[in-house]
Scaffold this active site. Structure first.
Site, PDB file in Angstrom:
ATOM      1  N   SER A 273       0.833  -1.215   0.000  1.00 22.18           N
ATOM      2  CA  SER A 273       0.000   0.000   0.000  1.00 22.18           C
ATOM      3  C   SER A 273       0.863   1.258   0.000  1.00 22.18           C
ATOM      4  O   SER A 273       0.570   2.224  -0.718  1.00 22.18           O
ATOM      5  CB  SER A 273      -0.963   0.009   1.191  1.00 22.18           C
ATOM      6  OG  SER A 273      -0.280  -0.224   2.396  1.00 22.18           O
ATOM      7  N   HIS A 303      -1.907  -8.852   2.045  1.00 20.51           N
ATOM      8  CA  HIS A 303      -1.599  -7.569   2.699  1.00 20.51           C
ATOM      9  C   HIS A 303      -2.742  -7.247   3.668  1.00 20.51           C
ATOM     10  O   HIS A 303      -3.029  -8.025   4.572  1.00 20.51           O
ATOM     11  CB  HIS A 303      -1.378  -6.512   1.602  1.00 20.51           C
ATOM     12  CG  HIS A 303      -0.807  -5.205   2.064  1.00 20.51           C
ATOM     13  ND1 HIS A 303      -0.163  -5.048   3.259  1.00 20.51           N
ATOM     14  CD2 HIS A 303      -0.809  -3.963   1.478  1.00 20.51           C
ATOM     15  CE1 HIS A 303       0.225  -3.786   3.392  1.00 20.51           C
ATOM     16  NE2 HIS A 303      -0.161  -3.108   2.329  1.00 20.51           N
ATOM     17  N   HIS A 349       5.792 -12.586   7.709  1.00 18.00           N
ATOM     18  CA  HIS A 349       5.981 -11.196   7.254  1.00 18.00           C
ATOM     19  C   HIS A 349       7.159 -11.150   6.295  1.00 18.00           C
ATOM     20  O   HIS A 349       8.114 -11.909   6.440  1.00 18.00           O
ATOM     21  CB  HIS A 349       6.237 -10.255   8.439  1.00 18.00           C
ATOM     22  CG  HIS A 349       5.993  -8.821   8.084  1.00 18.00           C
ATOM     23  ND1 HIS A 349       6.980  -8.018   7.550  1.00 18.00           N
ATOM     24  CD2 HIS A 349       4.876  -8.067   8.148  1.00 18.00           C
ATOM     25  CE1 HIS A 349       6.463  -6.823   7.319  1.00 18.00           C
ATOM     26  NE2 HIS A 349       5.197  -6.821   7.664  1.00 18.00           N
ATOM     27  N   ARG A 358       3.129  -4.592  16.753  1.00 16.64           N
ATOM     28  CA  ARG A 358       1.730  -4.150  16.600  1.00 16.64           C
ATOM     29  C   ARG A 358       0.786  -5.237  17.126  1.00 16.64           C
ATOM     30  O   ARG A 358      -0.290  -4.949  17.644  1.00 16.64           O
ATOM     31  CB  ARG A 358       1.432  -3.843  15.121  1.00 16.64           C
ATOM     32  CG  ARG A 358       2.335  -2.752  14.543  1.00 16.64           C
ATOM     33  CD  ARG A 358       2.141  -2.590  13.044  1.00 16.64           C
ATOM     34  NE  ARG A 358       2.477  -3.792  12.299  1.00 16.64           N
ATOM     35  CZ  ARG A 358       2.306  -3.953  11.003  1.00 16.64           C
ATOM     36  NH1 ARG A 358       1.782  -2.962  10.281  1.00 16.64           N
ATOM     37  NH2 ARG A 358       2.638  -5.081  10.399  1.00 16.64           N
ATOM     38  N   ASP A 404      -2.207  -8.387  11.771  1.00 20.55           N
ATOM     39  CA  ASP A 404      -3.558  -8.811  11.410  1.00 20.55           C
ATOM     40  C   ASP A 404      -4.065  -9.994  12.221  1.00 20.55           C
ATOM     41  O   ASP A 404      -5.265 -10.279  12.209  1.00 20.55           O
ATOM     42  CB  ASP A 404      -3.609  -9.141   9.911  1.00 20.55           C
ATOM     43  CG  ASP A 404      -3.275  -7.919   9.072  1.00 20.55           C
ATOM     44  OD1 ASP A 404      -3.866  -6.858   9.341  1.00 20.55           O
ATOM     45  OD2 ASP A 404      -2.422  -8.013   8.184  1.00 20.55           O
TER      46      ASP A 404
HETATM   47  N1  AMX Z   1       1.375 -19.566   6.189  1.00 18.64           N
HETATM   48  C1  AMX Z   1       1.811 -20.464   5.294  1.00 18.64           C
HETATM   49  N2  AMX Z   1       2.869 -20.286   4.501  1.00 18.64           N
HETATM   50  C2  AMX Z   1       3.551 -19.151   4.663  1.00 18.64           C
HETATM   51  C3  AMX Z   1       3.196 -18.179   5.613  1.00 18.64           C
HETATM   52  C4  AMX Z   1       2.047 -18.422   6.376  1.00 18.64           C
HETATM   53  N3  AMX Z   1       1.580 -17.534   7.258  1.00 18.64           N
HETATM   54  N4  AMX Z   1       4.068 -17.157   5.539  1.00 18.64           N
HETATM   55  C5  AMX Z   1       4.952 -17.478   4.566  1.00 18.64           C
HETATM   56  N5  AMX Z   1       4.617 -18.677   4.033  1.00 18.64           N
HETATM   57  C6  AMX Z   1       5.258 -19.345   2.893  1.00 18.64           C
HETATM   58  C7  AMX Z   1       5.141 -18.450   1.684  1.00 18.64           C
HETATM   59  O1  AMX Z   1       3.844 -18.584   1.070  1.00 18.64           O
HETATM   60  C8  AMX Z   1       6.264 -18.935   0.817  1.00 18.64           C
HETATM   61  O2  AMX Z   1       5.837 -20.130   0.203  1.00 18.64           O
HETATM   62  P1  AMX Z   1       6.298 -20.496  -1.315  1.00 18.64           P
HETATM   63  O3  AMX Z   1       7.775 -20.661  -1.229  1.00 18.64           O
HETATM   64  O4  AMX Z   1       5.544 -21.732  -1.624  1.00 18.64           O
HETATM   65  O5  AMX Z   1       5.897 -19.317  -2.155  1.00 18.64           O
HETATM   66  C9  AMX Z   1       7.326 -19.295   1.859  1.00 18.64           C
HETATM   67  O6  AMX Z   1       6.638 -19.468   3.102  1.00 18.64           O
HETATM   68  C10 AMX Z   1       8.365 -18.214   2.032  1.00 18.64           C
HETATM   69  O7  AMX Z   1       7.703 -16.998   2.286  1.00 18.64           O
HETATM   70  P2  AMX Z   1       8.383 -15.848   3.175  1.00 18.64           P
HETATM   71  O8  AMX Z   1       9.627 -15.427   2.465  1.00 18.64           O
HETATM   72  O9  AMX Z   1       8.496 -16.274   4.595  1.00 18.64           O
HETATM   73  O10 AMX Z   1       7.273 -14.722   3.152  1.00 18.64           O
HETATM   74  P3  AMX Z   1       6.960 -13.669   2.006  1.00 18.64           P
HETATM   75  O11 AMX Z   1       7.828 -12.493   2.208  1.00 18.64           O
HETATM   76  O12 AMX Z   1       6.992 -14.289   0.660  1.00 18.64           O
HETATM   77  O13 AMX Z   1       5.438 -13.320   2.323  1.00 18.64           O
HETATM   78  C11 AMX Z   1       3.589 -12.802   3.675  1.00 18.64           C
HETATM   79  C12 AMX Z   1       5.061 -12.568   3.438  1.00 18.64           C
HETATM   80  C13 AMX Z   1       3.093 -11.828   4.725  1.00 18.64           C
HETATM   81  C14 AMX Z   1       2.822 -12.516   2.363  1.00 18.64           C
HETATM   82  C15 AMX Z   1       3.374 -14.268   4.120  1.00 18.64           C
HETATM   83  O14 AMX Z   1       4.018 -14.472   5.352  1.00 18.64           O
HETATM   84  C16 AMX Z   1       1.917 -14.642   4.225  1.00 18.64           C
HETATM   85  O15 AMX Z   1       1.323 -15.022   3.213  1.00 18.64           O
HETATM   86  N6  AMX Z   1       1.296 -14.542   5.448  1.00 18.64           N
HETATM   87  C17 AMX Z   1      -0.104 -14.782   5.597  1.00 18.64           C
HETATM   88  C18 AMX Z   1      -0.926 -13.596   5.111  1.00 18.64           C
HETATM   89  C19 AMX Z   1      -0.773 -12.417   6.048  1.00 18.64           C
HETATM   90  O16 AMX Z   1      -0.882 -12.544   7.269  1.00 18.64           O
HETATM   91  N7  AMX Z   1      -0.549 -11.239   5.476  1.00 18.64           N
HETATM   92  C20 AMX Z   1      -0.470  -9.987   6.252  1.00 18.64           C
HETATM   93  C21 AMX Z   1       0.941  -9.441   6.361  1.00 18.64           C
HETATM   94  C22 AMX Z   1       0.954  -8.125   7.085  1.00 18.64           C
HETATM   95  C23 AMX Z   1       0.268  -7.075   6.283  1.00 18.64           C
HETATM   96  O17 AMX Z   1       0.748  -6.663   5.245  1.00 18.64           O
HETATM   97  N8  AMX Z   1      -0.878  -6.627   6.686  1.00 18.64           N
END
Ligand code: AMX
Length: 467
Positions: A273, A303, A349, A358, A404
């Site tokens: 964002s 996000h 994250h 947070r 979140d």
């Molecule tokens: N559950 C399951 N798998 C997860 C995970 C979770 N909470 N967090 C990371 N992973 C997985 C990723 O999907 C990725 O899988 P892949 O290799 O098959 O693509 C792998 O672990 C490596 O990811 P990462 O480097 O640890 O994270 P990232 O930087 O790619 O993604 C985020 C970060 C937030 C998108 C991810 O942790 C996620 O999807 N979390 C759940 C959704 C969430 O809570 N989002 C809110 C974040 C905060 C915000 O912006 N509001």
């Protein structure tokens, strides 16, 4: 640059902008100075500051850019200037050098309240300084005075089907505010580049001021909650927002909103964002167009929409397991989610590698105001189990909860249980951080963003004969 060296450089950069002694002394004596007046004083010194940094360090390199970073969502790539906040992977967010507990301790509060006022946070984000209570109150009044929506924007919202996601409605309404943009008008009239920040400031103030009316109208329309009351100019921003949502009588909810807006306001510049707003703003799209784009990014489930997803996930868990939820059952449910190819919402994250402060701030709020709430207890129980499962699964780089994982539980407790509205509140908050940077970007003459992209074929060619 090594991660530790980068962290230390970031820590050292957490100083208020424009250290100019003259300006600081003037500030001490001008306690009722407006935010715009204070900014006008700070901008020339910061322009010189940036010039000096670029002269001394402009040709130096942060380090290497790897092919993996190009394919990997630019993780860790130093590419953006963002002054309002800096995110440390271990420690979490600092707003102009202040942690969330610092803000809770140092920023002005409402009479009788104990959470920081978002008005004061906006002042801090823009100036690096803590405003006086009078200055904070003046912002509450100014935002109340600017809060009214143009009639056609009200009509756009009233015509939206209740089945249209609140975030889509939110982004449409914010984008439509561009109709009255001071920046767009000034640009058409040939404003000089050095003056861009003035109308950007005016638009940003209007934007923030109008968000409670937009959010309140969407909430009431979509969930059949009756007519929107008027903004009360004697109340602070969060109290008005709570009233427009129908929760103004509950002082604890108002306090929650104050904390909520502050902690969701800014998370440095690279998140979707924030970066989207900056990117779109770099084309000199006005703050309404730029922040409308931010909201479309915030609406994604990886996000901001994650706060909605957490509640959906919790409800499914309860529906599947029942009310008596053992640790073992939670563990099984977390594993089942992962094995189903889904993420655990609210965990992980892109930058953080520890529990999000947070999350901790919200947990502390819950311990104070709703310690016995069953859903809060469930969230706490999951906190003890999910990280180990994520670690064992071995993919996520950060197994800890983010912001979140907790916000929806608090809102639900006070009766705001329409989870597809949650990201709207995140959006109201995120405007503070994006607007502050948009104003500085225009003040500093930030250029059009235009990074270089490569095709896979080009990458193969570039590195064909390199070890
Ligand atoms: N559950 C399951 N798998 C997860 C995970 C979770 N909470 N967090 C990371 N992973 C997985 C990723 O999907 C990725 O899988 P892949 O290799 O098959 O693509 C792998 O672990 C490596 O990811 P990462 O480097 O640890 O994270 P990232 O930087 O790619 O993604 C985020 C970060 C937030 C998108 C991810 O942790 C996620 O999807 N979390 C759940 C959704 C969430 O809570 N989002 C809110 C974040 C905060 C915000 O912006 N509001």
């Amino acid at each position: 640059m090594q991660a530790s060296a980068l962290r230390s450089a970031l820590r050292n950069s957490r100083q208020p902008i424009a250290q100019a002694g003259v300006a600081r002394r003037a500030y001490a004596t001008a306690k009722t100075q407006t935010l715009k007046e204070r900014l006008a004083e700070l901008i020339p010194a910061e322009i010189e500051n940036v010039k000096a940094v670029r002269k001394e360090h402009g040709a130096k390199a942060f380090g290497q850019v790897t092919v993996d970073q190009v394919y990997g969502g630019m993780r860790g790539l130093p590419a953006l200037l963002w002054d309002g906040s800096v995110l440390d992977a271990e420690e979490g967010i600092r707003f102009r050098g202040k942690t969330i507990p610092d803000c809770q301790a140092q920023l002005p509060k409402a009479p009788g309240g104990s959470e920081p006022l978002p008005e004061a946070l906006f002042w801090l984000l823009l100036t690096g300084e803590v405003p006086t209570p009078e200055q904070t109150q003046a912002l509450s009044k100014e935002w109340a005075a600017r809060a009214q929506l143009p009639e056609f924007v009200e009509e756009i919202l009233d015509r939206c089907p209740p089945t249209l996601h609140p975030m889509t409605q939110f982004s449409m309404a914010v984008t439509a505010l561009n109709h009255d943009s001071a920046f767009a008008k000034a640009y058409q009239q040939g404003i000089s580049k050095k003056d861009y920040w003035g109308p950007t400031f005016e638009d940003s103030m209007d934007l923030i001021a109008k968000l409670p009316n937009i959010a309140g109208r969407i909430y009431r329309n979509v969930f059949g909650k009756g007519k929107l009351p008027a903004i009360d100019p004697s109340k602070d921003y969060s109290a008005n927002l709570a009233t427009l949502l129908g929760f103004g009588d509950n002082e604890a909810f108002v306090e929650l909103l104050r904390l909520y807006v502050v902690i969701h306001s800014d998370h440095e510049g690279g998140n979707v964002s924030a970066h989207t707003g900056k990117l779109v703003g770099s084309a000199l799209s006005d703050p309404f167009l730029a922040f409308g784009a931010s909201l479309n990014g915030l609406a994604g489930p990886l996000h901001g929409l994650a706060n909605q997803e957490v509640l959906i996930w919790l409800r499914k868990m309860k529906a599947q397991i029942g009310d008596d939820i053992s640790d073992e059952k939670i563990k099984e449910y977390v594993w089942a989610t992962l094995k189903g190819g889904q993420v655990i919402p609210g965990y992980g994250h892109a930058v953080l590698r520890k529990t999000d402060p947070r999350y901790t701030a919200q947990r502390e709020f819950a311990l104070k105001h709703l310690p016995d709430d069953p859903l809060f207890k469930l969230v706490g129980q999951i906190y003890k189990i999910a990280p180990d499962v994520l670690l064992e699964a071995g993919k996520a780089k950060n197994p800890w909860p983010n912001v979140d994982a907790h916000s929806g539980v608090l809102l639900t407790y006070y009766g705001l249980d329409q989870m597809n509205f949650y990201t709207v509140l995140f959006g109201v908050s995120r405007a503070f951080g994006v607007a502050a940077q948009l104003i500085w970007d225009r003040a500093l003459g930030a250029p059009l963003e235009r990074p270089k992209s490569y095709s896979t074929e080009a990458i193969k060619k570039i590195f064909a004969n390199k070890p």
